[in-house]
Design a protein around this motif. Structure first.
Motif, PDB file in Angstrom:
ATOM      1  N   ALA A 268       0.836  -1.199   0.000  1.00 14.12           N
ATOM      2  CA  ALA A 268       0.000   0.000   0.000  1.00 14.12           C
ATOM      3  C   ALA A 268       0.867   1.244   0.000  1.00 14.12           C
ATOM      4  N   GLY A 269       0.357   2.276  -0.637  1.00 12.80           N
ATOM      5  CA  GLY A 269       1.078   3.547  -0.626  1.00 12.80           C
ATOM      6  C   GLY A 269       0.617   4.469  -1.740  1.00 12.80           C
ATOM      7  N   THR A 270       1.497   5.392  -2.088  1.00 14.71           N
ATOM      8  CA  THR A 270       1.155   6.390  -3.100  1.00 14.71           C
ATOM      9  C   THR A 270       2.284   6.562  -4.103  1.00 14.71           C
ATOM     10  N   LEU A 271       1.882   6.950  -5.287  1.00 16.07           N
ATOM     11  CA  LEU A 271       2.799   7.346  -6.349  1.00 16.07           C
ATOM     12  C   LEU A 271       2.481   8.797  -6.673  1.00 16.07           C
ATOM     13  N   THR A 272       3.482   9.548  -7.086  1.00 13.71           N
ATOM     14  CA  THR A 272       3.257  10.937  -7.470  1.00 13.71           C
ATOM     15  C   THR A 272       3.760  11.148  -8.890  1.00 13.71           C
ATOM     16  N   VAL A 273       2.907  11.738  -9.719  1.00 12.30           N
ATOM     17  CA  VAL A 273       3.257  12.124 -11.080  1.00 12.30           C
ATOM     18  C   VAL A 273       2.818  13.572 -11.267  1.00 12.30           C
ATOM     19  N   ALA A 274       3.270  14.211 -12.307  1.00 10.42           N
ATOM     20  CA  ALA A 274       2.777  15.556 -12.615  1.00 10.42           C
ATOM     21  C   ALA A 274       1.281  15.446 -12.876  1.00 10.42           C
ATOM     22  N   PRO A 275       0.502  16.405 -12.394  1.00 13.72           N
ATOM     23  CA  PRO A 275      -0.957  16.322 -12.576  1.00 13.72           C
ATOM     24  C   PRO A 275      -1.375  16.068 -14.027  1.00 13.72           C
ATOM     25  N   GLU A 276      -0.677  16.661 -14.963  1.00 12.71           N
ATOM     26  CA  GLU A 276      -1.042  16.476 -16.378  1.00 12.71           C
ATOM     27  C   GLU A 276      -0.702  15.072 -16.900  1.00 12.71           C
TER      28      GLU A 276
ATOM     29  N   ARG B 246      -1.164  12.235 -14.921  1.00  8.88           N
ATOM     30  CA  ARG B 246      -1.838  11.205 -14.123  1.00  8.88           C
ATOM     31  C   ARG B 246      -2.801  10.345 -14.939  1.00  8.88           C
ATOM     32  N   GLU B 247      -3.624  10.947 -15.762  1.00  8.08           N
ATOM     33  CA  GLU B 247      -4.609  10.164 -16.508  1.00  8.08           C
ATOM     34  C   GLU B 247      -3.925   9.163 -17.449  1.00  8.08           C
ATOM     35  N   ALA B 248      -2.896   9.591 -18.137  1.00 10.65           N
ATOM     36  CA  ALA B 248      -2.170   8.692 -19.042  1.00 10.65           C
ATOM     37  C   ALA B 248      -1.483   7.584 -18.243  1.00 10.65           C
ATOM     38  N   TYR B 249      -0.927   7.924 -17.092  1.00 11.10           N
ATOM     39  CA  TYR B 249      -0.265   6.915 -16.252  1.00 11.10           C
ATOM     40  C   TYR B 249      -1.275   5.846 -15.840  1.00 11.10           C
ATOM     41  N   LEU B 250      -2.439   6.280 -15.374  1.00 14.40           N
ATOM     42  CA  LEU B 250      -3.462   5.331 -14.935  1.00 14.40           C
ATOM     43  C   LEU B 250      -3.974   4.489 -16.097  1.00 14.40           C
TER      44      LEU B 250
ATOM     45  N   GLY C 214      -5.531   3.882  -8.230  1.00 14.41           N
ATOM     46  CA  GLY C 214      -6.537   4.886  -8.545  1.00 14.41           C
ATOM     47  C   GLY C 214      -6.104   6.293  -8.203  1.00 14.41           C
ATOM     48  N   PRO C 215      -6.807   7.264  -8.767  1.00 15.84           N
ATOM     49  CA  PRO C 215      -6.482   8.670  -8.516  1.00 15.84           C
ATOM     50  C   PRO C 215      -6.896   9.106  -7.117  1.00 15.84           C
ATOM     51  N   ASP C 216      -6.085   9.937  -6.513  1.00 14.19           N
ATOM     52  CA  ASP C 216      -6.429  10.545  -5.231  1.00 14.19           C
ATOM     53  C   ASP C 216      -7.515  11.588  -5.483  1.00 14.19           C
ATOM     54  N   LEU C 217      -8.462  11.708  -4.597  1.00 15.15           N
ATOM     55  CA  LEU C 217      -9.566  12.652  -4.791  1.00 15.15           C
ATOM     56  C   LEU C 217      -9.204  14.093  -4.454  1.00 15.15           C
ATOM     57  N   VAL C 218      -8.076  14.304  -3.779  1.00 20.09           N
ATOM     58  CA  VAL C 218      -7.719  15.649  -3.329  1.00 20.09           C
ATOM     59  C   VAL C 218      -6.510  16.210  -4.068  1.00 20.09           C
ATOM     60  N   GLU C 219      -5.467  15.390  -4.238  1.00 19.05           N
ATOM     61  CA  GLU C 219      -4.234  15.849  -4.877  1.00 19.05           C
ATOM     62  C   GLU C 219      -4.173  15.345  -6.318  1.00 19.05           C
TER      63      GLU C 219
ATOM     64  N   THR D  78      -3.082   6.310  -5.639  1.00 23.46           N
ATOM     65  CA  THR D  78      -3.096   5.381  -4.516  1.00 23.46           C
ATOM     66  C   THR D  78      -2.943   3.952  -5.028  1.00 23.46           C
ATOM     67  N   VAL D  79      -2.126   3.178  -4.319  1.00 23.62           N
ATOM     68  CA  VAL D  79      -1.857   1.787  -4.681  1.00 23.62           C
ATOM     69  C   VAL D  79      -2.291   0.897  -3.514  1.00 23.62           C
ATOM     70  N   LEU D  80      -3.030  -0.170  -3.816  1.00 24.01           N
ATOM     71  CA  LEU D  80      -3.405  -1.144  -2.795  1.00 24.01           C
ATOM     72  C   LEU D  80      -3.389  -2.531  -3.421  1.00 24.01           C
ATOM     73  N   GLU D  81      -2.603  -3.423  -2.816  1.00 23.10           N
ATOM     74  CA  GLU D  81      -2.546  -4.815  -3.258  1.00 23.10           C
ATOM     75  C   GLU D  81      -2.677  -5.712  -2.029  1.00 23.10           C
ATOM     76  N   ARG D  82      -3.389  -6.831  -2.195  1.00 23.11           N
ATOM     77  CA  ARG D  82      -3.428  -7.869  -1.159  1.00 23.11           C
ATOM     78  C   ARG D  82      -3.124  -9.189  -1.845  1.00 23.11           C
ATOM     79  N   TRP D  83      -2.146  -9.907  -1.320  1.00 21.52           N
ATOM     80  CA  TRP D  83      -1.725 -11.182  -1.879  1.00 21.52           C
ATOM     81  C   TRP D  83      -1.829 -12.264  -0.820  1.00 21.52           C
ATOM     82  N   ARG D  84      -2.205 -13.457  -1.235  1.00 19.94           N
ATOM     83  CA  ARG D  84      -2.348 -14.570  -0.299  1.00 19.94           C
ATOM     84  C   ARG D  84      -1.022 -14.877   0.380  1.00 19.94           C
ATOM     85  N   GLY D  85       0.083 -14.772  -0.359  1.00 21.31           N
ATOM     86  CA  GLY D  85       1.377 -15.064   0.244  1.00 21.31           C
ATOM     87  C   GLY D  85       2.530 -14.497  -0.559  1.00 21.31           C
TER      88      GLY D  85
END
Length: 157
Positions: A5-13, A15-19, A41-46, A51-58
Motif C-alpha cells: 500500500a502507498g502512493t505514487l506521485t506524477v505531474a498532474p497532467e 496522471r490520466e495517461a499513467y493510470l 486509482g487517482p487521489d480525490l484531493v491531490e 493510490t496503490v493497494l494490493e493484497r496477496w495470499r502469500g
C-alpha cells in the motif's frame, strides 16, 4: 497475507495517461494466482497523487507477479513513490467476535493489554498461557471456552 500500500506521485497532467497505462497490469494482477485485491486509482484531493493497494495470499504469489509492474516509460514519469509492503501475521474475516463481558474487568484488561481484541485472538492462545497472565483466572478461562465454543472456535493446542 501480504499487503502492498502507498502512493505514487506524477505531474498532474500525466496522471490520466499513467493510470490508463496501468489498466493491463491491474487486469493481469487480478487474474494472477494468489491476488486477493489489486487497485491503482487517482487521489480525490491531490491531482498528481495515485493510490496503490494490493493484497496477496502469500509471498510466493507476490514474487511470481512482481515483474509485471510499470514499464520504463511509466517509471520515467514518476516523481515519487512511497509504497510499503506489509506481512500480515493474522487477518480477521467478518465482524469482530467480541470478548464476553462475563470474563470480568481484570481479565478483560489483561487480554486487551496483550493485544487480544476478540475471540479469534483468544483462539490463537492456549488455556495455560491465559492462566499465566495476571488477572486471568479459571473462571475467565471457562467463560472464554464457552464463548469460543458458541463461535465454533477452540483454544490453540
Amino acid at each position: 497475507m501480504i499487503i502492498v500500500a502507498g502512493t505514487l506521485t506524477v505531474a498532474p497532467e500525466d496522471r490520466e495517461a499513467y493510470l490508463d497505462g496501468c489498466r493491463a497490469v491491474v487486469e493481469q494482477a487480478r487474474a494472477a494466482p494468489g491476488c486477493l485485491e489489486f487497485a491503482i486509482g487517482p487521489d480525490l484531493v491531490e491531482d498528481g497523487r495515485i493510490t496503490v493497494l494490493e493484497r496477496w495470499r502469500g509471498r510466493a504469489e507476490l514474487e511470481a507477479f512482481r515483474g509485471s509492474g510499470p514499464d520504463d516509460a511509466q517509471t520515467a514519469v514518476l516523481l515519487a513513490a512511497d509504497v510499503t509492503e506489509y506481512d500480515v501475521v493474522r487477518a480477521h474475516d467478518g465482524p469482530p467476535l467480541a470478548l464476553p463481558p462475563s470474563i470480568g474487568s481484570p481479565a478483560a484488561s489483561a487480554l486487551l493489554g496483550k493485544g487480544v481484541r476478540d475471540l479469534r485472538d483468544v483462539a490463537a492462545l492456549t488455556e495455560r498461557e491465559l492462566l499465566s497472565w495476571h488477572g486471568v483466572g479459571p473462571k475467565a478461562v471457562t467463560r472464554l471456552r464457552e464463548a469460543l465454543a458458541e463461535a465454533g472456535l477452540t483454544f490453540a493446542g
